[in-house]
Design a protein around this motif. Sequence first.
Motif, PDB file in Angstrom:
ATOM      1  N   VAL A  95       0.839  -1.201   0.000  1.00  0.00           N
ATOM      2  CA  VAL A  95       0.000   0.000   0.000  1.00  0.00           C
ATOM      3  C   VAL A  95       0.876   1.254   0.000  1.00  0.00           C
ATOM      4  CG1 VAL A  95      -1.687   1.333   1.340  1.00  0.00           C
ATOM      5  CG2 VAL A  95      -1.999  -1.128   1.036  1.00  0.00           C
ATOM      6  N   GLU A  96       1.933   1.261   0.812  1.00  0.00           N
ATOM      7  CA  GLU A  96       2.861   2.396   0.832  1.00  0.00           C
ATOM      8  C   GLU A  96       3.468   2.613  -0.550  1.00  0.00           C
ATOM      9  OE1 GLU A  96       4.025   4.646   3.112  1.00  0.00           O
ATOM     10  OE2 GLU A  96       2.676   3.966   4.695  1.00  0.00           O
ATOM     11  N   TRP A  97       3.910   1.526  -1.197  1.00  0.00           N
ATOM     12  CA  TRP A  97       4.512   1.625  -2.522  1.00  0.00           C
ATOM     13  C   TRP A  97       3.510   2.204  -3.521  1.00  0.00           C
ATOM     14  CZ3 TRP A  97       2.931  -0.808  -7.042  1.00  0.00           C
ATOM     15  CH2 TRP A  97       3.767  -0.613  -8.146  1.00  0.00           C
ATOM     16  N   LEU A  98       2.300   1.636  -3.546  1.00  0.00           N
ATOM     17  CA  LEU A  98       1.288   2.085  -4.495  1.00  0.00           C
ATOM     18  C   LEU A  98       0.935   3.553  -4.276  1.00  0.00           C
ATOM     19  CD1 LEU A  98      -0.658   1.394  -6.801  1.00  0.00           C
ATOM     20  CD2 LEU A  98      -2.320   0.693  -5.067  1.00  0.00           C
ATOM     21  N   ALA A  99       0.831   3.962  -3.026  1.00  0.00           N
ATOM     22  CA  ALA A  99       0.466   5.343  -2.717  1.00  0.00           C
ATOM     23  C   ALA A  99       1.512   6.343  -3.208  1.00  0.00           C
ATOM     24  CB  ALA A  99       0.258   5.505  -1.221  1.00  0.00           C
ATOM     25  N   HIS A 100       2.750   5.915  -3.348  1.00  0.00           N
ATOM     26  CA  HIS A 100       3.815   6.821  -3.776  1.00  0.00           C
ATOM     27  C   HIS A 100       4.113   6.752  -5.273  1.00  0.00           C
ATOM     28  CE1 HIS A 100       4.496   6.789   0.583  1.00  0.00           C
ATOM     29  NE2 HIS A 100       4.852   8.032   0.366  1.00  0.00           N
ATOM     30  N   GLN A 101       3.336   5.983  -6.010  1.00  0.00           N
ATOM     31  CA  GLN A 101       3.536   5.879  -7.456  1.00  0.00           C
ATOM     32  C   GLN A 101       2.809   7.015  -8.173  1.00  0.00           C
ATOM     33  OE1 GLN A 101       5.736   3.566  -8.719  1.00  0.00           O
ATOM     34  NE2 GLN A 101       5.970   3.405  -6.504  1.00  0.00           N
ATOM     35  N   PRO A 102       3.270   7.355  -9.378  1.00  0.00           N
ATOM     36  CA  PRO A 102       2.546   8.359 -10.178  1.00  0.00           C
ATOM     37  C   PRO A 102       1.113   7.883 -10.464  1.00  0.00           C
ATOM     38  CG  PRO A 102       4.689   7.854 -11.160  1.00  0.00           C
ATOM     39  CD  PRO A 102       4.469   6.861 -10.062  1.00  0.00           C
ATOM     40  N   ASN A 103       0.237   8.831 -10.726  1.00  0.00           N
ATOM     41  CA  ASN A 103      -1.177   8.506 -10.979  1.00  0.00           C
ATOM     42  C   ASN A 103      -1.357   7.470 -12.080  1.00  0.00           C
ATOM     43  OD1 ASN A 103      -2.017  10.271  -8.994  1.00  0.00           O
ATOM     44  ND2 ASN A 103      -2.380  11.952 -10.416  1.00  0.00           N
ATOM     45  N   ALA A 104      -0.561   7.569 -13.137  1.00  0.00           N
ATOM     46  CA  ALA A 104      -0.695   6.627 -14.250  1.00  0.00           C
ATOM     47  C   ALA A 104      -0.365   5.202 -13.814  1.00  0.00           C
ATOM     48  CB  ALA A 104       0.205   7.041 -15.407  1.00  0.00           C
ATOM     49  N   VAL A 105       0.650   5.042 -12.972  1.00  0.00           N
ATOM     50  CA  VAL A 105       1.014   3.709 -12.475  1.00  0.00           C
ATOM     51  C   VAL A 105      -0.090   3.189 -11.560  1.00  0.00           C
ATOM     52  CG1 VAL A 105       2.670   2.406 -11.067  1.00  0.00           C
ATOM     53  CG2 VAL A 105       3.488   4.121 -12.695  1.00  0.00           C
ATOM     54  N   GLN A 106      -0.609   4.045 -10.694  1.00  0.00           N
ATOM     55  CA  GLN A 106      -1.700   3.633  -9.808  1.00  0.00           C
ATOM     56  C   GLN A 106      -2.902   3.153 -10.622  1.00  0.00           C
ATOM     57  OE1 GLN A 106      -2.537   7.014  -7.339  1.00  0.00           O
ATOM     58  NE2 GLN A 106      -0.705   6.735  -6.085  1.00  0.00           N
ATOM     59  N   ALA A 107      -3.273   3.920 -11.632  1.00  0.00           N
ATOM     60  CA  ALA A 107      -4.424   3.557 -12.458  1.00  0.00           C
ATOM     61  C   ALA A 107      -4.198   2.229 -13.168  1.00  0.00           C
ATOM     62  CB  ALA A 107      -4.719   4.667 -13.470  1.00  0.00           C
TER      63      ALA A 107
END
Length: 76
Positions: free
Chosen positions: A38-50
Amino acid sequence: MASRIIVRIELTPPAKKALEGLTEKAGMTQVAMLSRLVEWLAHQPNAVQASVLGQYSSETQGDTAKLIVKQMGGGK
């Protein structure tokens, strides 16, 4: 020690089995692994999260991944 918040999640049986395999392989608890994810995902750019969250259509996933990598590499 930093304060912590406990969150419950719901997993399908295959996802739970995969999580158990990953945590065993990494020698981590499920809580530690999920917290780091969750920490990793939260710090990714919006495009990576999407992309990780499946918000792009299956038809455009390949092109989207290439664009994200290109953008993260500074257009190289």
